[in-house]
Design a protein around this motif. Sequence first.
Motif, PDB file in Angstrom:
ATOM      1  N   UNK A   1       0.854  -1.194   0.000  1.00 51.67           N
ATOM      2  CA  UNK A   1       0.000   0.000   0.000  1.00 51.67           C
ATOM      3  C   UNK A   1       0.887   1.240   0.000  1.00 51.67           C
ATOM      4  N   UNK A   2       0.922   1.936  -1.095  1.00 51.73           N
ATOM      5  CA  UNK A   2       1.819   3.093  -1.235  1.00 51.73           C
ATOM      6  C   UNK A   2       1.405   4.268  -0.362  1.00 51.73           C
ATOM      7  N   UNK A   3       0.194   4.217   0.212  1.00 51.55           N
ATOM      8  CA  UNK A   3      -0.256   5.325   1.058  1.00 51.55           C
ATOM      9  C   UNK A   3       0.321   5.238   2.475  1.00 51.55           C
ATOM     10  N   UNK A   4       0.942   4.128   2.808  1.00 50.16           N
ATOM     11  CA  UNK A   4       1.502   3.951   4.148  1.00 50.16           C
ATOM     12  C   UNK A   4       2.752   4.801   4.347  1.00 50.16           C
TER      13      UNK A   4
ATOM     14  N   UNK B   1       2.649  -0.638  13.230  1.00 46.74           N
ATOM     15  CA  UNK B   1       1.881  -0.607  11.981  1.00 46.74           C
ATOM     16  C   UNK B   1       1.004   0.647  11.978  1.00 46.74           C
ATOM     17  N   UNK B   2       1.376   1.607  11.179  1.00 49.54           N
ATOM     18  CA  UNK B   2       0.628   2.864  11.121  1.00 49.54           C
ATOM     19  C   UNK B   2      -0.578   2.784  10.196  1.00 49.54           C
ATOM     20  N   UNK B   3      -0.681   1.717   9.430  1.00 46.98           N
ATOM     21  CA  UNK B   3      -1.735   1.633   8.409  1.00 46.98           C
ATOM     22  C   UNK B   3      -3.128   1.717   9.019  1.00 46.98           C
ATOM     23  N   UNK B   4      -3.290   1.270  10.273  1.00 47.52           N
ATOM     24  CA  UNK B   4      -4.623   1.275  10.870  1.00 47.52           C
ATOM     25  C   UNK B   4      -5.115   2.698  11.099  1.00 47.52           C
ATOM     26  N   UNK B   5      -4.239   3.586  11.538  1.00 46.20           N
ATOM     27  CA  UNK B   5      -4.614   4.990  11.718  1.00 46.20           C
ATOM     28  C   UNK B   5      -4.793   5.668  10.370  1.00 46.20           C
ATOM     29  N   UNK B   6      -3.931   5.342   9.417  1.00 47.20           N
ATOM     30  CA  UNK B   6      -4.047   5.932   8.077  1.00 47.20           C
ATOM     31  C   UNK B   6      -5.361   5.520   7.424  1.00 47.20           C
ATOM     32  N   UNK B   7      -5.749   4.259   7.618  1.00 43.19           N
ATOM     33  CA  UNK B   7      -7.001   3.768   7.024  1.00 43.19           C
ATOM     34  C   UNK B   7      -8.220   4.394   7.679  1.00 43.19           C
TER      35      UNK B   7
END
Length: 604
Positions: free
Chosen positions: A256-259, A390-396
């Motif tokens: 996921x390039x948004x991470x 894992x920052x993806x959870x906040x980003x999502x």
Amino acid sequence: MARFNFLAECGGSRTPCAFISRSSKSKRNTVPVNRSRRTTCDSSDTYRTADGTCNNVENSSWGAAGAQLARWLEPEYASGTGGNPRALASDGSDLPNARSISNHVHFELSFLSVKHSVMVMQWGQFLDHDITGTPVLTDNGSDIDCCDRTDSVLSDPDSPCFPINLPDGDFYFGDGKCMNLVRSEAVSGTGTDSSNPRQQYNELSAFIDGSQIYGISDSEMAELRDTDSGSGLLKVGTNNLLPEGDSDDCFLDTSDSSNYCFKAGDSRVNVFPGLSALHTLFMREHNRVATALKGYNSDWDDEKLFQEARRIVIAELQVITYNEWLPQVLSDDGAANYSLGLGNYNYNSTLDPSLSNVFSTAAFRFGHSMVPENLTIGGEVVDTGDLFKRTKYVINSLDNVISSFLDAPGERADAWYVDGMRQRMFEEDSATKDGFDIVTLNIQRGREHGLPSYNDWRDYCGLGKITSFTSDNDFGLFQANDLEEMYHSVDDIDLYSGGIAEAPVAGAAVGQTYICLIGEQFKKLRDGDRFWFESTDAVTGFTSDQITQLEKATLSRIICDNADNISTIQRQAFLNVNIGGVETANPEVSCSTLKEVRLRKWQE
């Protein structure tokens, strides 16, 4: 001996930071101990310094970044040495292996709290990263891997290493493994002999001053500010999230390039999604407050808007901690015993508020036991071991992360820990089992710092030493039997292990010993803080009307004002909605019904 790719227990690329100190690999210039960056202090300064210097005008380094961790009891190092770790039992035999204690006493059992939400643990971590950080030794700035070396402080007093050789037959990690532990950096000139024992220091300011939001130095603060706006704002990233930080500070989902990794006032911002979420909320709260202040005072420049907003946000941190959080940790009576409620502030310029070694190294690590085995985030059940860094959870979805911490009950603070904390802490690769055990590291760190035993701290707190594992103590029979099978004597019990095994006091999260050590520290932090929000000093304080407004601050209102789309919430964020099955005990309400800090009182 095989090894794990561990660094110290905080900072660096593979290290946990829930309620624990940071390492030198935090990309921060450590303040030399006993050397203030401000050589002279001016009592007419309106705002706090970034590093805490000059909070006490006469003793400028008290509580400031770089201050030595206070000793409430003399350290207990190996006999005849100035700093070799506590390693022998009272009968002269070796103390039990720290991982063996973890496996036998602190194995996984789940007892969810009927009272407290996971947010109790999460606020504790966020607060910890404001007030405590103990750097570890490095090799010219590079991390030391003690499992790749043959030296140890037990055989070489000059060694930086105190690794844990895991017992053979370990049910998770297997045989022949080593857990890295590098010694904490010593205060210069200490540890020469038993008359001058080794001391450690805090690289953060001890004060509740929002350093995890704003940074601990003028340069860090400048990097986080959006001075181009002229509105006193902090920088923001995509979708009003935190700005982008170092890509080595988190585990990125490369699909996921948004991470990306976040940047905040403390480099530990990425270690757990709930922590990242609180950082995001308070970055937004600063900007919300600064924007409102500009609306009321159009003539204020960027600097005044920033500093006044910072002052208000710090006050909100203090109110939430003392008015909402501490009563849940210590109980109402426990907090009252240390006069920690609002309205009891009385500045004492002779009181040194510097953090104590026992608080930083043991007592304030109780929250590790309160982390649940999993969280449900946006309908997905995610194991704790898969959440670290894992920052993806906040980003999502910031709201999904916040809701998961509000909706789920936390584990009780007790002797038992979930496997996510004891095996999978910062596990990046489940196939190679490259995570590690926070309980083992906490016990070993206490010995490395020379913390006296559990019984000595009971005596310090006026609770009396226990004489038996199974009577005249605060342990349950289960915990007492497990401790007895590990330790030869009650006088050998490590504070971290014994303190967390105590039955909690009614209404509290922790037992009597930790109530004492935590309560005493928070009283010092408040009464030794010249800039505390309740001060009515004409220069540094707020007006009485402003104080009245600040006392309304709650975490639930902060969430309502700064989440993306949360319109209902329980009144007390640290409590479950259904406490003990009683739906009306802490019901969800509309955000609009919650009290708010009315910023019109700052209009000049």
